[in-house]
Every structure is written in C-alpha cells, then in structure tokens.
Design a protein around this motif. Structure first.
Motif, PDB file in Angstrom:
ATOM      1  N   LYS A 188       7.084   0.964   7.951  1.00 61.31           N
ATOM      2  CA  LYS A 188       7.340   0.893   6.454  1.00 61.31           C
ATOM      3  C   LYS A 188       6.096   1.300   6.049  1.00 61.31           C
ATOM      4  CE  LYS A 188       5.704  -3.523   7.411  1.00 61.31           C
ATOM      5  NZ  LYS A 188       5.480  -4.200   8.625  1.00 61.31           N
ATOM      6  N   HIS A 189       6.287   2.031   4.755  1.00 61.49           N
ATOM      7  CA  HIS A 189       4.979   2.629   3.703  1.00 61.49           C
ATOM      8  C   HIS A 189       4.536   1.637   3.103  1.00 61.49           C
ATOM      9  CE1 HIS A 189       3.117   4.360   0.597  1.00 61.49           C
ATOM     10  NE2 HIS A 189       2.411   5.135   1.501  1.00 61.49           N
ATOM     11  N   GLY A 190       5.314   0.809   2.367  1.00 67.02           N
ATOM     12  CA  GLY A 190       4.763  -0.442   1.675  1.00 67.02           C
ATOM     13  C   GLY A 190       5.931  -1.662   1.703  1.00 67.02           C
ATOM     14  N   GLY A 191       5.450  -2.720   1.484  1.00 70.66           N
ATOM     15  CA  GLY A 191       6.418  -3.942   1.363  1.00 70.66           C
ATOM     16  C   GLY A 191       6.730  -4.279   2.661  1.00 70.66           C
ATOM     17  N   LYS A 192       7.983  -4.747   3.076  1.00 74.01           N
ATOM     18  CA  LYS A 192       8.208  -5.289   4.155  1.00 74.01           C
ATOM     19  C   LYS A 192       9.240  -4.577   5.132  1.00 74.01           C
ATOM     20  CE  LYS A 192       8.183 -10.239   2.464  1.00 74.01           C
ATOM     21  NZ  LYS A 192       9.043 -11.340   2.095  1.00 74.01           N
TER      22      LYS A 192
END
Length: 548
Positions: A188-192
């Motif tokens: 993932k790039h950001g978050g979960k």
C-alpha cells in the motif's frame, strides 16, 4: 524519508510532502527587502492573509521554539522585532528600524571598530516603497489601492472533489465489480491497504481491466484526477479491442443520468516493475451536459498493478482585469478595456456609473470576442465601474473603476486596421489593406520592409501596387491609419511570394484548397500506415489519422 514543504501554493513538491506549512505572500505581511544595490526597502501588508497562512519568520520561530533551540530567543511578536534583532546583530543593518525606514532616513556608514571595516559597503535605507531612480515616494493611496486590486484577483481557484473510498480503506466499496481486483494489505502507499488488479499473461479479452467509479461534478468546469500507482511485470497486450495503456488512470464523462457522454484524458501509463509513482490526468474541461466524471483505474496489459490514494481536483479559471488600472484617470471616452481568461469564449462586458450596475444605468456588450475592447458609444466624463463575465464558464471578474476625463463630444477612438496576411501568386500582385473609424480615416502611411512606400488611399482601404516584381520570400507591410482628431493605429501585414510553390489554404467551412481547388479531408480512427494505399485507391486524397 520525511518531507516538509513551506510554500504559498500546493506545488508539485508540496503534493508529495508529509507536512505542508502554509506561508504568506509579501502582500499579506510586513517585512523588508534588501536588494543588490544595498538598499533596504520596507513593505507593509496590503491584503488579509489567506486561510491559516503565516509569515515565514513566525513559522521558523515556532519550529525553533518547539525544538527548544535556545529558549527565550525565538519569542518574536512581529516582523519588526525580527528586524530589531538583525539591526542589533549585523553591523551593516545597525540603526535600521522600521521607523527610520518609513521616514526614509539615510543612515551613516558604521565606523571602524564597530565590527565594520571602513571600506565595507554600506546599506542604504530606501524608505517605504521608494522609487530608486527618482528618490521620490511613489506609493500614493491611489497606487496602493490599485496594487491591492491587482493582487486580490485570483487567476485560479482549486478545490478537492471527494472520491469516496479513494484510499481503499473501506475495501472495494463504491467501486465497480471487478473479478480481477482485490484489496492488498501488504502493499500500500498510505493507510492500511491498496487495491490490486492482476491480468494473467494468457488473457485476451477485457475481463477485469477496469475498476470504475462515477463522481458527481458540475458540467463545464475543469477537472483532473491523480493517484499513486505501482506495477509488477506489466507488459503491453491488446485485450479485446482495447490497445495497451499499461497501468493508468483514465478520466471520462457521463451525462446526468450516468450514461457515458464523452472521452477525457489518460494519465501516463506505467509498464514493467515500478515502485509507487504519482500519475495524473491533464486538466480537462467537462462538457456542459456532464453530470459525472468517470474514473477508470485501468490495466490494459498483463501483469499486476496497485492503486492507492486517489484524488480529484476541480479548477475554476477567473476573469482577470488588466487595463485601465484600478482607479486610473483615462482621457478617452472610448477607452480600451482589457482582461484575461484562461479559456477562449465570448465575454459580456458591463459599464456603469453605479457600482451596483442597475439595469437602467448600465451599458452592456454581449458576446465580445476579443480583448481589449472599446465601447462603440462615448462615455460621459466621471467615474465608471466595469466588470466582465464569461457566460460559457460562469465566471465573473471583480469590479474595477476608472475616471473618464475627456469631453463626451471628443473623438478619442482610434481607427481599426484589418490586416489580411496574403500569399502572393503573381509577380506584381497589388495588396489591399482595409480599415475603419467611427468618423473617418483621413490618411494612411505605408512602410514596406522598413522603407516608406506610397499607396492608393481611400477612406476605407489603401492599396499598394509594387513598381517592380516582388522578390521571392517574406515581406512585411505596416499600415498606419490616422483620423482627423489625430488618433492613429498601426497594423502589420505579412506577404509571402514564392513563385512555383502551390498555394494551400484552409477553408472557413472545413477542408483545404490546393491551387485554388477545394479538397475533402477525411477523419478516421485507427487507420494503419499499411492501409493508406487501399484508402487512396478508394478515391480519398487525405486522411487525418487519429491513433491511440
């Protein structure tokens, strides 16, 4: 890595930042400039700060205080306090207070022994917004108001358009069904988590190549979509009738019922194995009939692609007034009013002695196709307010004013020259240039390639006939038209004489004329180079080849 950006705008670098510190422009704060002539200039805030922006000194001081970088030494209350410390610390600035700068006090050279050798250059206090060349203060109240009017105009206004579940933290909710798409918590790039689409190398149809969502928009406005994309072993492949694009984001348009309406733009596609990259579509204007933007997360290739952190931006381009300057006296009862707008389109211009623009006291010009524009009827002396609207895009300028000082009956209108760039087909072909005036053109002066020449004058046109053959190549004919009141305008005509070259000319109603014979242009999608011979045998002369 942790990236912090301090800037006025959300620049390309700021979009990549973990934290953005919003700074103020010079027009929103107090401060000083020191130029290469060693002059120190005081400036004052002309506008209210935008949003939560802060002056640079405040941002730096806050960071330093919170890092405990010398407690008690970063407690500045104003920009003037910062200047006081500079004057106390840096010998060249000694004695330079805001009060001294505002009064244009010329400070003496610091003496040797005060930390400044006698031969060291001296800084000069300029005073508040002083003109260097004349030594006079030029920032009158009217000029300051004019600057504030210019600086308060916004060229662009941007806003984030919500993309529901654009970060895929809610799985695939809000997105279309796709048997090739799944949520990935490991990559993932950001978050979960992010979304992953995989197209197997044996696939030949269009199954699962798109993940789609419709976003409500306002038809006629500008939009762009961006997001982060990562690829693994992506290879070009034609799937069904869709040529390869790699892993990309596509922006298209649907009508108010959600039915596909028009194409938009493709962000640059990624192939091979690439780490996370931000890609974005071009800024595209939606059709007026559009009710939705269609976002396609596309893999028209084989391999695997991940998408994350989708964003959509709406942009409104505003009308910017440029001339006459705000509050400027104008000795012209048909003044040239100028404005700028990022998109072509007819404008509506309103003029009124009342800033409320009441219908019975407002002069309106609709469908104005060019800027600058001069009223066709003279304006009475006095203060006039004006504004410009671009109806096609629903944008309205701010209201400016000017003071018209010429008598109502004075002829202030310049003639208009209508140049017609010409292709010369004969050796001694005459050239005619037309003009017009609200009263009458009384004289026309001609200059050909920098030399004065004589033409046959009439009140509506002047004709130049060369005394000898035109020399091959490009020629420049300048026409100066004058009226009885002394108003004048200069127009420029370019003439091309190329004997033996066939004339080609675009026709106003479409197509092209070659040697005076109209030809038909055929537009086709997907014509291959190897098919051109067959198309020619079918009787077509030209093909405008649109390809993906």
């Amino acid at each position: 890595e942790f990236l912090v950006v301090q800037d006025l705008f959300l620049t390309e670098t700021a979009k990549l930042a973990d934290v953005v510190l919003p700074a103020q422009s010079f027009a929103e704060r107090d401060g000083t400039f020191t130029n290469t002539e060693r002059r120190v200039q005081l400036f004052r805030a002309a506008l209210k700060p935008v949003g939560e922006s802060k002056p640079d000194w405040w941002i730096i001081a806050e960071i330093a205080r919170r890092l405990d970088a010398g407690l008690g030494t970063w407690n500045y209350a104003t920009a003037e306090a910062v200047m006081d410390e500079i004057a106390a610390t840096v010998p060249l600035y000694r004695g330079m207070t805001y009060a001294a700068l505002a009064e244009n006090v010329k400070l003496p050279r610091p003496r040797a022994g005060q930390g400044n050798p006698s031969n060291e250059p001296t800084l000069i206090a300029m005073g508040e917004l002083e003109n260097i060349s004349s030594g006079k203060v030029w920032a009158s109240v009217a000029e300051r108001d004019a600057r504030a009017a210019v600086l308060s105009q916004r060229v662009l206004e941007t806003a984030n358009v919500p993309v529901p579940n654009g970060d895929f933290e809610a799985g695939l909710e809000k997105w279309s069904d796709n048997p090739r798409a799944t949520v990935d918590t490991a990559v993932k790039h950001g978050g979960k988590q992010a979304v992953r689409i995989t197209i197997p190398p044996t696939q030949t149809d269009t199954t699962g190549i798109y993940l789609v969502q419709n976003i409500p928009i306002t038809g006629g406005r500008l939009y762009a979509v961006e997001g982060f994309v990562k690829t693994e072993d992506v290879k070009a492949a034609t799937l069904g009738d869709k040529p390869p694009t790699g892993g990309t984001i596509i922006l298209e348009w649907a009508d108010r019922s959600g039915k596909w309406l028009a194409p938009g733009d493709y962000a640059p596609g990624l192939y091979g194995t690439k780490d996370w990259q931000r890609i974005t579509t071009k800024l595209m204007r939606s059709p007026k009939e559009a009710g939705f933007a269609i976002i396609f997360l596309a893999l028209r290739a084989t391999g695997t692609v991940w998408f994350d952190d989708l964003k959509m931006t709406e942009v409104v381009r505003h009308v910017v007034l440029t001339a006459p300057s705000f509050g400027q006296p104008v000795a012209d009862n048909t003044p040239a009013l100028a404005w700028q707008h990022g998109d072509p389109g007819p404008a509506d211009l309103e003029l009124s002695p009342d800033p409320a623009f009441p219908p019975d006291r407002t002069v309106r010009y609709r469908g104005v196709s060019h800027s600058p524009f001069s009223p066709d009827q003279p304006l009475a002396p006095g203060k006039w307010y004006w504004r410009v609207t671009i109806p096609e895009y629903g944008t309205v300028s701010t209201v400016w004013n000017f003071t018209q000082t010429a008598p109502l009956t004075a002829d202030c209108t310049e003639p208009t020259v209508s140049p017609d760039h010409a292709y010369l087909t004969t050796a001694r072909q005459p050239v005619t240039v037309r003009y017009r005036d609200n009263v009458a053109v009384t004289k026309a002066n001609l200059t050909l390639d920098g030399q004065p020449v004589t033409g046959q004058f009439t009140p509506t046109a002047v004709t130049y006939t060369p005394p000898a053959d035109w020399t091959p190549g490009l020629h420049r004919l300048e026409v100066e038209a004058l009226d009885a009141a002394g108003n004048k305008t200069t127009g420029r005509v370019f003439l091309n004489y190329a004997p033996g070259v066939t004339e080609k000319k675009w026709l106003p109603n479409g197509g092209i004329a070659i040697g005076g014979k109209p030809q038909f242009l055929l537009g086709m999608y997907g014509v291959r180079t190897e098919d051109l011979a067959e198309i020619a045998q079918g009787g077509y002369d030209f093909v405008h080849n649109y390809t993906w």
